[in-house]
Design an enzyme around this catalytic site. Structure first.
Site, PDB file in Angstrom:
ATOM      1  N   CYS A  92       0.811  -1.227   0.000  1.00 38.24           N
ATOM      2  CA  CYS A  92       0.000   0.000   0.000  1.00 38.24           C
ATOM      3  C   CYS A  92       0.843   1.274   0.000  1.00 38.24           C
ATOM      4  CB  CYS A  92      -0.999   0.005   1.146  1.00 38.24           C
ATOM      5  SG  CYS A  92      -0.306  -0.293   2.778  1.00 38.24           S
ATOM      6  N   ASP A 283      -7.324   5.960  -1.510  1.00 38.80           N
ATOM      7  CA  ASP A 283      -7.074   4.703  -0.819  1.00 38.80           C
ATOM      8  C   ASP A 283      -6.596   3.630  -1.801  1.00 38.80           C
ATOM      9  OD1 ASP A 283      -7.039   2.615   0.963  1.00 38.80           O
ATOM     10  OD2 ASP A 283      -9.212   2.350   1.013  1.00 38.80           O
ATOM     11  N   HIS A 285      -6.223   0.440  -1.202  1.00 40.86           N
ATOM     12  CA  HIS A 285      -6.551  -0.909  -0.724  1.00 40.86           C
ATOM     13  C   HIS A 285      -7.714  -1.550  -1.481  1.00 40.86           C
ATOM     14  CE1 HIS A 285      -4.368   1.023   2.584  1.00 40.86           C
ATOM     15  NE2 HIS A 285      -3.888  -0.192   2.799  1.00 40.86           N
TER      16      HIS A 285
END
Length: 375
Positions: A92, A283, A285
């Site tokens: 990430c 983000d 993810h």
């Protein structure tokens, strides 16, 4: 007291972190509509006004979203044998670094007022696709996951599938810029887009910004320099009383290209805006199929976030990396003056050059990446 001691036990702390992680995950799925002043990468919008709110959302959706990918080819070879074809669960921060680089390249080539236009930006040879090509999931791409992982392994001994923090990600990126510069001066052919020629990088890993390091980049022929300033602004949480005002004001600066950090308990995020008591982020993810060509980018209709996600300032991880882009020595001098003004001087320190103390043991700052990343 005995009751206070109970809440300080390792088990209690772990349970609190897991609970906070759950809260942060739930928050991502809750509806969010900006409703007050929002500042994104140097531009302010009054989101209480519907037109201004739509302008902000168009701005936000024009940022690059780079996420976990599966089906990496070739797969990454793991230490001790075996391989992995995905960075899901550990990559990430490297994806956040890619997003921060993409933002910097966008500012450099398209300008801050650019907004995504599918008919123009997805045509063959567009600047947008040239930027996207830097991050394709193939070893040849200048800032691919493959290359960032290899840099981490070479510099820091980080095995593939090992998580990175903001500092080690910045080191890996700086190393790749140096390799690009070597390729440009050697006879070897480079796969890098033309706009990268003359772009330098200086990563400051232990707090102070050393002006001589940036001047050296310009003196060596760079036409623009990307600065990564890595700081740790607290123990388990950011000391907001000390640092929030200075950090928040960075989002107003035209040189600012975003911040790599995360929430207080789990994962890395790319922060580009502030809104009330929250920061707004992209983000990484979400696992998607690997991008192997510009055609894959076109088929995906670009690499765009759907909506901003909020994180309360109180949940910000204390390990941060802030990016700034300057195009001349004069711009850099101006930025240094800004960083030494008001509340920002509590966050930044600017020195003329690094002091080399004799007879001191070398300190490895590369592993000072103590973000708590559970992924």
């Amino acid at each position: 007291s005995a009751q206070a001691a109970l809440f300080c036990t390792p088990g209690a702390v772990s349970a609190m972190r897991q609970f906070q992680r759950l809260v942060d995950e739930i928050r991502k799925w809750m509806p969010f509509t900006p409703s007050e002043q929002v500042t994104i990468l140097g531009i302010r919008y009054d989101a209480s006004d519907e037109l201004a709110r739509e302008e902000f959302l168009e701005d936000f959706r024009s940022r690059f979203l780079l996420t976990y990918r599966s089906g990496l080819e070739p797969p990454l070879q793991l230490t001790g044998g075996g391989s992995t074809a995905s960075d899901s669960g550990w990559g990430c921060m490297l994806r956040v670094m890619q997003m921060m680089l993409a933002q910097s390249f966008t500012d450099l080539t398209l300008g801050r007022r650019w907004r995504f236009n599918e008919s123009e930006d997805l045509r063959a040879g567009s600047d947008y696709l040239q930027i996207a090509s830097c991050f394709l999931d193939v070893p040849e791409a200048p800032f691919s996951l493959h290359r960032l992982v290899e840099a981490g392994q070479t510099l820091l001994g980080k095995a593939p599938s090992t998580w990175f923090g903001p500092t080690s990600a910045a080191q890996a990126a700086e190393h790749l810029f140096a390799k690009l510069a070597e390729e440009a001066t050697s006879s070897s052919s480079s796969s890098a887009p033309a706009f990268l020629k003359g772009v330098g990088c200086a990563a400051f890993l232990d707090g102070p910004i050393y002006k001589a390091d940036v001047f050296e980049r310009f003196d060596s022929g760079c036409s623009a320099v990307l600065l990564f300033v890595c700081r740790r602004l607290g123990l388990d949480y950011v000391n907001l009383e000390e640092y929030r005002e200075g950090l928040e004001s960075c989002f107003q600066l035209p040189e600012f290209q975003g911040m790599a950090s995360g929430n207080s308990t789990s994962s890395a995020h790319f922060f580009v805006a502030t809104h009330g008591d929250s920061l707004l982020f992209l983000d990484p993810h979400r696992t998607q199929p690997a991008l192997r060509s510009e055609e894959d980018v076109r088929q995906a209709s670009g690499l765009r976030p759907e909506r901003p996600l909020p994180l309360p300032w109180s949940s910000l991880n204390p390990s941060v990396c802030l990016a700034f882009l300057v195009r001349s020595k004069q711009e850099f001098e101006s930025l240094c003056a800004k960083l030494c003004q008001g509340a920002r001087e509590r966050v930044f320190e600017v020195l003329e050059r690094q002091i080399n103390y004799a007879n001191l043991e070398e300190v490895d700052v590369g592993e000072d990446d103590d973000m708590v990343l559970l992924n």
